[in-house]
Design an enzyme around this catalytic site. Structure first.
Site, mmCIF file in Angstrom:
data_model
loop_
_atom_site.group_PDB
_atom_site.id
_atom_site.type_symbol
_atom_site.label_atom_id
_atom_site.label_comp_id
_atom_site.label_asym_id
_atom_site.label_seq_id
_atom_site.Cartn_x
_atom_site.Cartn_y
_atom_site.Cartn_z
ATOM 1 N N CYS A 193 47.464 43.413 35.088
ATOM 2 C CA CYS A 193 48.167 43.972 36.562
ATOM 3 C C CYS A 193 49.703 43.576 36.619
ATOM 4 C CB CYS A 193 47.439 43.543 37.661
ATOM 5 S SG CYS A 193 45.584 43.920 37.700
ATOM 6 N N GLN B 185 48.710 48.633 37.013
ATOM 7 C CA GLN B 185 49.222 48.313 35.657
ATOM 8 C C GLN B 185 48.036 48.110 34.640
ATOM 9 O OE1 GLN B 185 52.910 45.889 35.925
ATOM 10 N NE2 GLN B 185 52.664 46.010 38.245
ATOM 11 N N ALA C 108 39.539 42.889 39.851
ATOM 12 C CA ALA C 108 40.620 43.882 39.820
ATOM 13 C C ALA C 108 40.486 45.090 40.722
ATOM 14 C CB ALA C 108 41.292 44.003 38.558
#
Length: 214
Positions: free
Chosen positions: A176, A76, A145
């Protein structure tokens, strides 16, 4: 199939994000063609947000704050900026068992083993992408991440680890897609670590995970 050789590239200063995408696209094509070796590329970017294939418009809280790049990696919204080490990993999975889940798990393990070099216990969480640390009082903050894309068994995009970014820049997104948790960095955890320290640790731990896969 490519040779087993892996090039390590370290870019100084801030790398333009669009330039990085173009380089990755070309390198992936060359790896597929067997005309280039695999590549692990270390960069920093100017402040920006990226939107993965699962991004929701509602997770972009401040769309005018920084440039927003729509990319083909999984995941995302995430943030990139100075003080964050981004590592783009371009490997030929024909050499690593053609196992996407194992590749992603190996990236997570690479981050966790690297954090352990600084006596930080990094952990994964079911349903929450990335690597997390537990603070005093039980607060769980994200320190790294992960987002990958694979084209005909060649990987690109990769990982990012927070060394000393401006953590306030994360307030423009829901990182995210996960709310209710914080974001941290090596320096925020009280460690006098710089980018060179992290890079050396990443290189030390790489071989324990990837070089025995061929």
């Amino acid at each position: 199939m490519t040779s087993g050789k892996i090039d390590w590239k370290f870019s100084e200063g801030l790398t333009d994000y669009e330039d990085a995408l173009l380089l990755m696209e070309k390198r992936v094509a060359d790896i597929r063609a067997g005309t280039a070796d695999q590549l692990v590329w270390f960069v920093e970017h100017p402040p920006l947000y990226t939107a993965g294939t699962s991004s929701k418009d509602t997770d972009l809280l401040e769309p005018k704050r920084f440039p927003v790049h729509n990319v083909g990696r999984g995941g995302q919204y995430t943030y990139h900026g100075p003080g964050q080490r981004v590592v783009y990993v371009m490997l030929d999975l024909n050499r690593y068992g053609k196992d996407v889940r194992k590749f992603v798990a190996n990236l997570e393990r690479w981050v966790i083993d690297t954090l352990a070099e600084f006596n930080i216990k990094g952990e994964t969480r079911s349903g929450r992408v990335g690597v997390w640390v537990t603070r005093e009082g039980g607060q769980e903050d994200k320190i790294a991440a992960l987002g990958v894309r694979i084209r005909k068994w060649v990987t690109f995009h990769g990982i990012c680890i927070n060394v000393e970014p401006d953590l306030g820049h994360y307030s423009g997104i829901v990182p995210c897609g996960i709310s209710g948790h914080g974001v941290t960095s090596l320096v925020d955890l009280g460690l006098p670590v710089n980018m060179d320290d992290l890079d050396a640790a990443l290189q030390r731990t790489w071989g324990n995970i990837f070089e025995n896969e061929d």
